[in-house]
Design an enzyme around this catalytic site. Structure first.
Site, PDB file in Angstrom:
ATOM      1  N   GLU A  46       1.027  -1.034  -0.066  1.00  0.00           N
ATOM      2  CA  GLU A  46       0.162   0.051  -0.063  1.00  0.00           C
ATOM      3  C   GLU A  46       1.025   1.132  -0.125  1.00  0.00           C
ATOM      4  O   GLU A  46       1.800   1.335   0.966  1.00  0.00           O
ATOM      5  CB  GLU A  46      -0.883   0.118   1.338  1.00  0.00           C
ATOM      6  CG  GLU A  46      -1.876   0.898   1.557  1.00  0.00           C
ATOM      7  CD  GLU A  46      -2.611   1.205   2.409  1.00  0.00           C
ATOM      8  OE1 GLU A  46      -2.466   0.249   3.358  1.00  0.00           O
ATOM      9  OE2 GLU A  46      -3.444   2.101   2.698  1.00  0.00           O
ATOM     10  N   ARG A 271       4.788 -12.878   9.662  1.00  0.00           N
ATOM     11  CA  ARG A 271       5.627 -11.378   9.294  1.00  0.00           C
ATOM     12  C   ARG A 271       6.983 -11.549  10.169  1.00  0.00           C
ATOM     13  O   ARG A 271       7.182 -12.463  11.132  1.00  0.00           O
ATOM     14  CB  ARG A 271       5.108 -10.187   9.966  1.00  0.00           C
ATOM     15  CG  ARG A 271       3.656 -10.182  10.175  1.00  0.00           C
ATOM     16  CD  ARG A 271       3.126  -8.709  10.582  1.00  0.00           C
ATOM     17  NE  ARG A 271       2.407  -8.522   9.939  1.00  0.00           N
ATOM     18  CZ  ARG A 271       2.255  -7.191   8.961  1.00  0.00           C
ATOM     19  NH1 ARG A 271       3.175  -6.481   9.225  1.00  0.00           N
ATOM     20  NH2 ARG A 271       1.319  -6.977   8.141  1.00  0.00           N
ATOM     21  N   LYS A 281       4.030   0.830   9.616  1.00  0.00           N
ATOM     22  CA  LYS A 281       4.454   2.312   8.931  1.00  0.00           C
ATOM     23  C   LYS A 281       3.560   3.271   9.804  1.00  0.00           C
ATOM     24  O   LYS A 281       4.075   4.631   9.604  1.00  0.00           O
ATOM     25  CB  LYS A 281       3.510   2.069   7.214  1.00  0.00           C
ATOM     26  CG  LYS A 281       4.524   1.286   6.458  1.00  0.00           C
ATOM     27  CD  LYS A 281       3.770   1.547   5.096  1.00  0.00           C
ATOM     28  CE  LYS A 281       3.090   0.180   5.006  1.00  0.00           C
ATOM     29  NZ  LYS A 281       2.525  -0.069   3.727  1.00  0.00           N
TER      30      LYS A 281
HETATM   31  P1  ATP Z   1       2.686  -2.210   7.811  1.00  0.00           P
HETATM   32  O1  ATP Z   1       1.846  -2.821   9.078  1.00  0.00           O
HETATM   33  O2  ATP Z   1       4.122  -2.071   8.224  1.00  0.00           O
HETATM   34  O3  ATP Z   1       2.017  -0.872   7.367  1.00  0.00           O
HETATM   35  P2  ATP Z   1       1.420  -3.621   5.828  1.00  0.00           P
HETATM   36  O4  ATP Z   1       1.109  -5.101   6.092  1.00  0.00           O
HETATM   37  O5  ATP Z   1       0.304  -2.636   6.060  1.00  0.00           O
HETATM   38  O6  ATP Z   1       2.408  -3.413   6.884  1.00  0.00           O
HETATM   39  P3  ATP Z   1       1.563  -3.380   3.115  1.00  0.00           P
HETATM   40  O7  ATP Z   1       2.103  -2.148   2.261  1.00  0.00           O
HETATM   41  O8  ATP Z   1       0.184  -3.675   3.105  1.00  0.00           O
HETATM   42  O9  ATP Z   1       1.971  -3.062   4.549  1.00  0.00           O
HETATM   43  O10 ATP Z   1       2.562  -4.838   2.760  1.00  0.00           O
HETATM   44  C1  ATP Z   1       2.859  -5.228   1.489  1.00  0.00           C
HETATM   45  C2  ATP Z   1       3.116  -6.515   1.706  1.00  0.00           C
HETATM   46  O11 ATP Z   1       4.346  -6.742   2.604  1.00  0.00           O
HETATM   47  C3  ATP Z   1       2.154  -7.419   2.307  1.00  0.00           C
HETATM   48  O12 ATP Z   1       2.013  -8.552   1.352  1.00  0.00           O
HETATM   49  C4  ATP Z   1       2.426  -7.467   3.624  1.00  0.00           C
HETATM   50  O13 ATP Z   1       1.925  -8.860   3.747  1.00  0.00           O
HETATM   51  C5  ATP Z   1       4.185  -7.875   3.556  1.00  0.00           C
HETATM   52  N1  ATP Z   1       4.542  -7.223   4.978  1.00  0.00           N
HETATM   53  C6  ATP Z   1       4.514  -6.165   5.219  1.00  0.00           C
HETATM   54  N2  ATP Z   1       5.100  -6.207   6.704  1.00  0.00           N
HETATM   55  C7  ATP Z   1       5.800  -7.365   6.777  1.00  0.00           C
HETATM   56  C8  ATP Z   1       6.558  -7.998   7.795  1.00  0.00           C
HETATM   57  N3  ATP Z   1       6.911  -7.494   8.823  1.00  0.00           N
HETATM   58  N4  ATP Z   1       6.918  -9.233   7.375  1.00  0.00           N
HETATM   59  C9  ATP Z   1       6.645  -9.874   6.447  1.00  0.00           C
HETATM   60  N5  ATP Z   1       5.980  -9.488   5.413  1.00  0.00           N
HETATM   61  C10 ATP Z   1       5.438  -8.157   5.510  1.00  0.00           C
HETATM   62 MG    MG Z   2      -1.725  -2.607   4.972  1.00  0.00          MG
END
Ligand code: ATP
Ligand code: MG
Length: 571
Positions: A46, A271, A281
Site C-alpha cells: 500500500e 511476518r 508504517k
Molecule cells: P505495515 O503494518 O508495516 O504498514 P502492511 O502489511 O500494512 O505493513 P503493506 O504495504 O500492505 O504493509 O504490505 C505489503 C506486503 O508486505 C504485504 O504482502 C505484507 O504482508 C508484507 N509485509 C508487511 N510487513 C511485513 C513483515 N513485517 N514481514 C513480512 N511481510 C510483511
Molecule cells: Mg496494509
C-alpha cells in the site's frame, strides 16, 4: 526437485535448500500441473509509507519464487484508500525494490487499474442476489455485526430487490449520496463464526480525490473486495500474504467462486519481527512526523532507504531474508542476525582504511621534522585482488583516545607511559611523556619510534603485545562520524504495556555525533554511499545526504563484533 530450479541463481546465489514450505507447495503444484505449471506471484504494498525490512522479507519471497521457477512477479500498489496514498511513496517503493535487486514483470500495476472491472463484478454479484446496498451507519453496522461468540443480525436493507440495489448502487457511483450514507455489502452469512463473512462492505462512499483516478470515482472498493479479484485478474497463481489474512481467505474464496473467475491460491506466512524495532508504517510515520528521526531514511530507521543510507548492501538484506526463512509461526528475530549479515558481506567486500574517531596527537621526537614516508597497507586481506595502497607516515600522528591510558589496569596492552606498541603498517613506538592542558586533559603524547622495526618486528626479537591504528597528521582528513545504537531500548516492542506510549522506549543515545575525526588521506575521494572498514573500529558508509567533498560525513553501519551478544553474556 525440478531441474530448472534457480534459472537465474547466479545473480542471487543466496537461495538455499532445503526448500521452505511455500516453495514446497509451488513445486507440488507444478508437479501436479496446476495452473499449467505457471508460477506468478506479486508484491502488493500500500503506497502509504516507505518500505521496511519486513517488506524485504515479502519481496525476497515473492520475487525469489518467481525467479526460481521461471515465473513472473508483479509489483502492484494497493491504492484503494484515496486519502493516505501519495505518489512520493510509489516512486520510493519502486526504487527500493530495484535496489534490492528485483525487477517486476511488465508495467507497475495499481489496484486502481481495475476499478472499472471491480464495479462490473459488483454488478454481477448484485444481479445474482449476492450483494446489496445498505443504509446502516458505520455505528449501526458495528452493532448489527455481533461478536465473535455471538451471531450478528441481518441488516433491515438486506432483502432489497435486485432492481433497487442496481439503481442505488449506480446512484452511489454518480455521487448522489454523502460519505457514509450507504455501502454496498456482500450478502453472505451474518451468523458465520468467521466475522469476515458477516456481510462485509465492498464499497464505501468517499468524496475524495485519488492519486491516480482523480475525481472519477466517489465510491471506493474495500481492501477485502479488491485484493482477491486483483490477484485473479492478474493471473496470479500463488497469492502470498502474512498470517493475519488467514481469516480473510474464506471471504476471498467466496468472492472468486461466486464470480466464477480464476482462483489463485492464497498462502500465509509469519511476518518478520525484529528486536528493538518497530515496523508498522503508522509508527514509522509517527517518528518522521514528530521529527524524532531525520526522515524516512534516517540511518536508524528499519526502512529500506534508512538501511541503505546506513550502509547495508542489497546482498546483506537478501542473505538475511534467506537466513530467517519463512514459517507459519510468529517469532521475534534478534537484530544481531541482521547485523551479522551486513558484517559478513562487508568483511568480504569493504576496503580497509585507518580512521581515528577520538584523536589524541602523538609526536615522535626522534622522527625528522618535515619528513614524510609512504607505508604500504593491505586494502582487503579477504580479497587479494583488492591490492595495496600507500599511506603517509610522519613525525606527527593521531591515535585513538581509547588506545591510550595514563594509569592502565593490569592486562592493558595498548599505549601507556613507558610502554611500547606496534603501529599497524608502521613502527614500534614508545610513550615517554603525557602533555595535558589546564583542565588536565591529555592533549599530546611524546613518543619515540624504533626505525629498525619497519617490518612490524624488532631486530632484537623484542615483543610488543598491542597493535593500534593511527593516521598521519600530514594529509589527514577531518570528518564527522555518526555512531548509531538501537532506536528502541525495549527488546520486544510488541510487549509495550497496554495503554503505554511505545515512544517512551526511544533510546536517547541512539545517535552520537563525533566531530573532528581524522581519516587517512586516501579517503579524500570517498563518494556518497561508499563503504569501508575502519580498522579495529567497524564498518562505515559515506552519508548520501549530508556528506560534501571536503566535509565528509560517515555513518557507522555496524560494529566489527556483535556488541549485543557481549552485553547479553555479561547480563
Ligand atoms: P505495515 O503494518 O508495516 O504498514 P502492511 O502489511 O500494512 O505493513 P503493506 O504495504 O500492505 O504493509 O504490505 C505489503 C506486503 O508486505 C504485504 O504482502 C505484507 O504482508 C508484507 N509485509 C508487511 N510487513 C511485513 C513483515 N513485517 N514481514 C513480512 N511481510 C510483511
Ligand atoms: Mg496494509
Amino acid at each position: 526437485m525440478t531441474s530448472d530450479h534457480s534459472a537465474d541463481a547466479a545473480s542471487h546465489p543466496e537461495v538455499a535448500k532445503p526448500l521452505d514450505f511455500i516453495r514446497q507447495i509451488v513445486e507440488a503444484d507444478r508437479a501436479a500441473g496446476k495452473h499449467a505449471g505457471r508460477v506468478h506471484t506479486r508484491f502488493p504494498p500500500e503506497p502509504n509509507g516507505y518500505l521496511h525490512i519486513g517488506h524485504a522479507k515479502s519481496i525476497c519471497l515473492n520475487f525469489g519464487i518467481a525467479r526460481d521457477y521461471n515465473g513472473k512477479c508483479n509489483l502492484r500498489f494497493d491504492d484503494t484508500n484515496p486519502e493516505t496514498e501519495e505518489t512520493e511513496y510509489v516512486e520510493a517503493i519502486k526504487e527500493d525494490v530495484r535496489w534490492l535487486g528485483f525487477q517486476w514483470d511488465g508495467e507497475v500495476k495499481f489496484a486502481s487499474d481495475i476499478f472499472p472491472t471491480l464495479y462490473e463484478y459488483a454488478i454481477r454479484l448484485i444481479k445474482a442476489g449476492k450483494a446489496y446496498v445498505c443504509d446502516l451507519t458505520a455505528e449501526e453496522t458495528g452493532a448489527y455485526r455481533g461478536k465473535w461468540n455471538e451471531p450478528g443480525r441481518n441488516s433491515p436493507y438486506r432483502d432489497r430487490s435486485v432492481e433497487e440495489n442496481l439503481d442505488l448502487f449506480e446512484r452511489m457511483k454518480n455521487g448522489e449520496f454523502k460519505n457514509g450514507e450507504k455501502t454496498l455489502r456482500a450478502k453472505i452469512d451474518m451468523a458465520s463464526p468467521n466475522m469476515n463473512l458477516r456481510d462485509p462492505a465492498m464499497y464505501r462512499i468517499r468524496h475524495a480525490a485519488h492519486h491516480r483516478t482523480g475525481n472519477k470515482w466517489c465510491i471506493y472498493p474495500t481492501y477485502d473486495w479488491t485484493h482477491g479479484q486483483n490477484d485473479s485478474v492478474e493471473g496470479i497463481t500463488h497469492s502470498i500474504c502474512t498470517l493475519e489474512f488467514e481469516q480473510h481467505r474464506p471471504l476471498y474464496d467466496w468472492c472468486i467462486e461466486n464470480l466464477g473467475i480464476h482462483h489463485p491460491q492464497q498462502i500465509e506466512f509469519a511476518r518478520l519481527n525484529l528486536t528493538h524495532t518497530v515496523m508498522s508504517k503508522r509508527r514509522l510515520l509517527e517518528l518522521v512526523r514528530g521529527g524524532l528521526v531525520d526522515g524516512w531514511d534516517d540511518p536508524r530507521m528499519p526502512t529500506i532507504c534508512g538501511l541503505r543510507r546506513r550502509g547495508y548492501t542489497p546482498e546483506s538484506l537478501r542473505n538475511f531474508c534467506a537466513r530467517i526463512g519463512v514459517t507459519k509461526a510468529n517469532s521475534l528475530t534478534d537484530l544481531g542476525v541482521l547485523e551479522q549479515e551486513v558484517r559478513e558481506h562487508l568483511n568480504a567486500v569493504a576496503p580497509r582504511v585507518m580512521a581515528v574517531l577520538r584523536p589524541i596527537k602523538v609526536v615522535l621526537e626522534n622522527y625528522p621534522a618535515g619528513q614524510v614516508e609512504l607505508r604500504e597497507a593491505v586494502n582487503n586481506p579477504e580479497d587479494p585482488a583488492a591490492g595495496v595502497r600507500q599511506i603517509p607516515f610522519g613525525r606527527e600522528l593521531y591515535i585513538d583516545a581509547e588506545d591510550f591510558m595514563e594509569h592502565p589496569p593490569k592486562g592493558y596492552f595498548r599505549l601507556f607511559p613507558g610502554n611500547e606498541v606496534r603501529l599497524r603498517y608502521g613502527y614500534f613506538i614508545k610513550c615517554h611523556e603525557v602533555v595535558k592542558n589546564e583542565a588536565g586533559e591529555v592533549t599530546e603524547l611524546r613518543c619515540t619510534y624504533d626505525p629498525e622495526s619497519s617490518g612490524g618486528q624488532a631486530p632484537d626479537g623484542r615483543k610488543v603485545k598491542g597493535t593500534i591504528h593511527w593516521v598521519a597528521a600530514n594529509g589527514a582528513i577531518d570528518a564527522e562520524v555518526r555512531m548509531y545504537d538501537v532506536l528502541l531500548t525495549r527488546e520486544n516492542p510488541g510487549d509495550t504495556p497496554e495503554g503505554a506510549d511505545w515512544k517512551a522506549d526511544l533510546n536517547p543515545h541512539s545517535l552520537e555525533v563525533l566531530r573532528g575525526c581524522k581519516l587517512e588521506s586516501s579517503l579524500a575521494d570517498a563518494r556518497p554511499g561508499d563503504r569501508f572498514q575502519f580498522e579495529r573500529t567497524g564498518y562505515f558508509c559515506v552519508d548520501s545526504k549530508d556528506s560534501q567533498p571536503g566535509q565528509l560525513v560517515f555513518n557507522r553501519t555496524v560494529t566489527l563484533k556483535d556488541s549485543w551478544a557481549k552485553e547479553k553474556k555479561k547480563a
